[in-house]
Design a protein around this motif. Structure first.
Motif, mmCIF file in Angstrom:
data_model
loop_
_atom_site.group_PDB
_atom_site.id
_atom_site.type_symbol
_atom_site.label_atom_id
_atom_site.label_comp_id
_atom_site.label_asym_id
_atom_site.label_seq_id
_atom_site.Cartn_x
_atom_site.Cartn_y
_atom_site.Cartn_z
ATOM 1 N N CYS A 15 0.845 -1.083 -0.041
ATOM 2 C CA CYS A 15 -0.024 -0.154 0.014
ATOM 3 C C CYS A 15 0.765 1.441 -0.033
ATOM 4 N N ARG A 16 0.263 2.242 -0.560
ATOM 5 C CA ARG A 16 0.974 3.493 -0.768
ATOM 6 C C ARG A 16 0.376 4.673 -0.381
ATOM 7 N N ASP A 17 -1.010 4.414 0.104
ATOM 8 C CA ASP A 17 -1.971 5.711 0.348
ATOM 9 C C ASP A 17 -1.455 5.845 1.936
ATOM 10 N N GLY A 18 -1.349 7.171 2.151
ATOM 11 C CA GLY A 18 -1.199 7.763 3.451
ATOM 12 C C GLY A 18 0.554 7.445 4.064
ATOM 13 N N GLY A 19 1.191 6.946 3.238
ATOM 14 C CA GLY A 19 2.641 6.865 3.966
ATOM 15 C C GLY A 19 3.028 5.642 3.581
ATOM 16 N N ALA A 20 4.512 5.366 3.765
ATOM 17 C CA ALA A 20 5.200 4.191 3.397
ATOM 18 C C ALA A 20 4.997 3.314 4.631
ATOM 19 N N ARG A 21 5.097 2.012 4.454
ATOM 20 C CA ARG A 21 4.638 0.862 5.412
ATOM 21 C C ARG A 21 5.925 0.330 5.874
ATOM 22 N N THR A 22 6.083 0.137 7.152
ATOM 23 C CA THR A 22 7.232 -0.499 7.773
ATOM 24 C C THR A 22 7.098 -1.839 8.449
ATOM 25 N N LEU A 23 7.571 -2.921 8.107
ATOM 26 C CA LEU A 23 7.333 -4.180 8.857
ATOM 27 C C LEU A 23 8.353 -4.402 10.004
ATOM 28 N N LEU A 24 7.539 -4.069 11.061
ATOM 29 C CA LEU A 24 8.436 -4.068 12.359
ATOM 30 C C LEU A 24 8.569 -5.322 13.283
ATOM 31 N N MET A 25 7.629 -6.428 12.811
ATOM 32 C CA MET A 25 7.670 -7.750 13.331
ATOM 33 C C MET A 25 6.936 -8.730 12.583
ATOM 34 N N VAL A 26 7.592 -9.773 12.373
ATOM 35 C CA VAL A 26 6.578 -10.882 11.733
ATOM 36 C C VAL A 26 7.196 -12.399 12.486
ATOM 37 N N ASP A 27 6.179 -12.846 13.176
ATOM 38 C CA ASP A 27 6.641 -14.073 13.913
ATOM 39 C C ASP A 27 5.939 -15.246 13.560
ATOM 40 N N GLY A 28 6.228 -16.340 13.229
ATOM 41 C CA GLY A 28 5.310 -17.381 12.761
ATOM 42 C C GLY A 28 5.712 -18.667 13.589
ATOM 43 N N SER A 29 6.263 -18.420 14.695
ATOM 44 C CA SER A 29 6.379 -19.689 15.634
ATOM 45 C C SER A 29 5.178 -20.232 16.349
ATOM 46 N N GLY A 30 4.236 -19.236 16.312
ATOM 47 C CA GLY A 30 3.143 -19.879 16.937
ATOM 48 C C GLY A 30 1.945 -20.258 16.044
ATOM 49 N N GLU A 31 0.547 -20.513 16.644
ATOM 50 C CA GLU A 31 -0.530 -20.862 15.935
ATOM 51 C C GLU A 31 -0.683 -19.996 15.105
ATOM 52 N N LEU A 32 -1.053 -18.513 15.484
ATOM 53 C CA LEU A 32 -1.159 -17.253 14.881
ATOM 54 C C LEU A 32 -0.163 -16.495 14.479
ATOM 55 N N LEU A 33 -0.132 -16.107 13.362
ATOM 56 C CA LEU A 33 1.204 -15.204 12.731
ATOM 57 C C LEU A 33 0.794 -14.017 13.774
ATOM 58 N N GLU A 34 1.909 -13.413 14.104
ATOM 59 C CA GLU A 34 2.017 -12.196 14.902
ATOM 60 C C GLU A 34 2.758 -11.192 14.155
ATOM 61 N N ALA A 35 2.157 -10.218 13.980
ATOM 62 C CA ALA A 35 2.761 -8.971 12.828
ATOM 63 C C ALA A 35 2.622 -7.705 13.630
ATOM 64 N N ALA A 36 3.557 -6.661 13.064
ATOM 65 C CA ALA A 36 3.420 -5.210 13.252
ATOM 66 C C ALA A 36 3.825 -4.371 12.155
ATOM 67 N N VAL A 37 2.792 -3.854 11.845
ATOM 68 C CA VAL A 37 3.063 -2.808 10.515
ATOM 69 C C VAL A 37 2.815 -1.328 10.885
ATOM 70 N N ALA A 38 3.803 -0.397 10.668
ATOM 71 C CA ALA A 38 3.539 0.975 10.766
ATOM 72 C C ALA A 38 3.254 1.718 9.422
ATOM 73 N N VAL A 39 2.362 2.584 9.438
ATOM 74 C CA VAL A 39 2.252 3.474 8.426
ATOM 75 C C VAL A 39 2.781 5.043 9.151
ATOM 76 N N GLY A 40 3.610 5.558 7.969
ATOM 77 C CA GLY A 40 4.403 6.710 8.725
ATOM 78 C C GLY A 40 5.819 6.327 9.164
ATOM 79 N N ASP A 41 6.764 7.245 9.401
ATOM 80 C CA ASP A 41 8.044 7.014 9.812
ATOM 81 C C ASP A 41 8.261 7.061 11.032
ATOM 82 N N VAL A 42 8.392 5.696 11.701
ATOM 83 C CA VAL A 42 8.292 5.504 13.068
ATOM 84 C C VAL A 42 9.848 5.991 13.632
#
Length: 602
Positions: free
Chosen positions: A285-312
């Motif tokens: 996605c490019r609307d509203g600012g660049a995205r940043t992938l701060l976390m992606v963890d597939g070790s559990g049953e549910l995928l965990e992730a953190a994505v930012a819009v804007g410059d953290v």
């Protein structure tokens, strides 16, 4: 060698090593010139024969050999000095940051590396005292991490330099020098304060070492709080590709029968692929600012992730959203990202044009699902899942703070069960300035000083017809709006000189475009409490009436199959808030919440 003290390190002058290296390099060049002259002279006398010629030739060879060994020793010494200088400069930079951070809280680092704080008179304001205690605890953690890393880097550089110079003096190669440029792994610590040690480690690496780590060990960077968002993003893209390959292989194995065929396994494999596709879609996605992938963890049953819009890494304000029941990456990440991109664009209507806000969708815990309501430890009717992952959220906020050279204002937006998790995170060392809890089923504290937030830092939204906010305290103890010192913000229609804002209704309307609740969320995130709209007396009165219905519901819940109060950790008949509150390890005093108890509307 013995460890270097801070006093020793402060006397280090890397530029002196560089000057010495430069002088030795010039001497090496002169020796090479002399060696070249000897070789030319030797070649010019090749026609000379006889015993005298043989003796002279032997002298030429011997002298040339000694000069060659001298060239090697000078070169090895230069390499050792030039390797040590930037490492010692890095150690000094770490020490400088530690000193600057200590000064911000009126402290200093003594010659032995201990943090010294001037004694303060006891503050009669318990909220201000708790806030100061938290700030001092965070400052100590950060300063101690940077001082420790500075001493480690300087000690290793000193040891390597001494070993290399001794080897050069003996005329042998130092095999350890070639590994001095290899990046060490990150610290293997755990806990909410680990991000400060991680940032100290990352800061100590040279640009070449950082590139090497990102290339060869992205797992050292992507999952670790405390490293700048841009670097985590680069590492997490590599980890995301790995997870995609693994998920595809797993799905193919189950679908084609190579693995044991079962519908549950196929569903899980399909869900994992859907999770990863959602992450990819959001990153595109490019609307509203660049995205940043701060976390992606597939070790559990549910995928965990953190994505930012804007410059953290550069925004003056960072808001972190924590979702509640049934939240998943595949089902919610794209939707939330679209909402927050819109809210960033709306920020100028609430704040100032130069306010820069980055918003993080933090799906960093396995949120309770509808299918796990009766599962011990995973049910939305217990606080177990929230307690287990509270340290992760606290560490994330500490990581954002640690990765920045200067202060950044941080807000947590916590919806539904996410507010239970945020509540437990507030009882740990954290870097949160403000919180907005909306649709909250309750929190594990009675007064704001237990959270070490500033006055006005705990804000609550509660919409009409929200059943979770009404009945939630049956399960999760204290209503957020009844916490002593909390600020109850409006969800009703409102207007200012320029804009009109609509009302929110139900459990899922708090993020509606153009709503008063959206305005209040942005006002808090932009540190503009003057732009927030407080709940009216009518709102408070109507909700208080609804609470009486909730009280009846609490009594009716007694004896239900999952037990009363639906797994409340304190085991009281209907979730009394006054049993065994969670306390911070760094609390300097017992709670004094009686001084702040609010009077509910009649």
């Amino acid at each position: 060698m013995s460890s270097l003290t801070v006093a020793d390190l402060r006397r280090v002058r890397p530029e002196v090593l560089e000057e010495v290296a430069g002088g030795l390099r010039r001497e090496q060049a002169r020796v090479l010139e002399v060696t070249a002259v000897l070789l030319v002279a030797r070649v010019a006398r090749l026609s000379w024969v006889g015993a005298a010629a043989d003796a002279a030739g032997a002298r030429y060879l011997g002298l040339s050999g000694r000069l060659g060994r001298l060239v090697f020793r000078l070169g090895a010494s230069v390499d050792a000095l030039e390797s040590a200088a930037p490492r010692l400069r890095s150690a000094l930079a770490l020490l400088f940051r530690a000193g600057r951070r200590a000064e911000e809280e009126g402290a200093w680092v003594d010659e032995w590396g201990s943090v010294r704080v001037l004694p303060r008179a006891a503050d009669p304001d318990v909220v201000a005292a708790a806030l100061q205690a938290r700030r001092e605890a965070l400052m100590r953690a950060e300063v101690e991490a940077f001082v420790c890393r500075a001493q480690t880097v300087a000690h290793d550089a000193d040891d390597d330099l001494a070993r290399s110079l001794l080897a050069a003096a003996r005329g042998v190669a130092d095999t350890g020098l070639s590994s001095a440029g290899t990046a060490p792994p990150p610290p293997t610590l755990s806990g909410g304060l680990t991000p400060f040690a991680t940032q100290a480690w990352w800061s100590s690496l040279s640009p070449d070492q950082r590139r090497q780590v990102l290339r060869d060990h992205p797992e050292w960077v992507g999952p670790h709080d405390g490293i700048p968002a841009a670097d985590r993003h680069a590492a997490n893209l590599v980890l995301l590709s790995r997870l995609e390959r693994q998920a595809r292989a797993r799905y193919d194995a189950v679908a084609t029968g190579w693995a044991a065929p079962d519908s549950i396994g196929l569903t899980a494999a399909s869900n994992r692929l859907a999770d990863l596709r959602a992450v990819r879609e959001v990153l595109g996605c490019r609307d509203g600012g660049a995205r940043t992938l701060l976390m992606v963890d597939g070790s559990g049953e549910l995928l965990e992730a953190a994505v930012a819009v804007g410059d953290v890494d550069r925004a003056g304000h960072v808001a972190t959203y924590v979702g509640g029941l049934s939240t998943t990456v595949r089902g919610d990440l794209l939707r939330y990202d679209s909402i927050f991109a819109r809210m960033r664009a709306e920020a100028s209507r609430v704040g100032d044009d130069d306010d820069d806000l980055a918003i993080v969708t933090w799906l960093g815990y396995p949120a309770p699902q509808n299918t796990s309501i009766g599962v011990p430890g995973a049910s939305v009717f217990t606080s177990s899942r929230a307690e287990s992952y509270a340290a992760e959220l606290a560490a994330f906020t500490n990581g954002v703070a640690a990765s920045r050279d200067r202060y950044v204002h941080q807000t947590v937006w916590a919806h539904s069960y996410g507010s239970v998790l945020a509540g437990f995170a507030l009882l740990q060392p954290h870097s949160i300035d403000d919180v907005v809890m909306f649709g909250s089923p309750g929190v594990p504290f009675r007064s704001i000083e237990e959270t070490a937030l500033k006055r006005g830092g705990l804000n609550v939204l509660r919409a009409d017809l929200d059943p979770v906010a009404t009945a939630g305290p049956v399960v999760h103890d204290v209503e957020a709006e009844n916490v002593a010192g909390s600020i109850w913000l409006s969800t009703a229609a409102s207007k200012d000189a320029v804009n009109r804002w609509g009302a929110s209704s139900g459990h899922s309307g708090y993020l509606d475009a153009g709503s008063t609740s959206e305005r209040n969320l942005l006002a808090v995130a932009l540190a503009r409490p003057d732009r927030a709209v407080a709940a009216s007396t009518r709102e408070r009165t109507s909700h208080f009436s609804a609470d009486r219905v909730g009280s009846w519901f609490a009594r009716a819940a007694k004896g239900m199959p999952w037990g009363s109060p639906w797994g409340s950790p304190w085991g009281s008949p209907w979730g009394s808030p006054f049993g065994a509150p969670v306390r911070r390890a760094w609390a300097p005093f017992p709670p004094a919440s009686g001084q702040l108890d609010p009077t509910p509307p009649s």
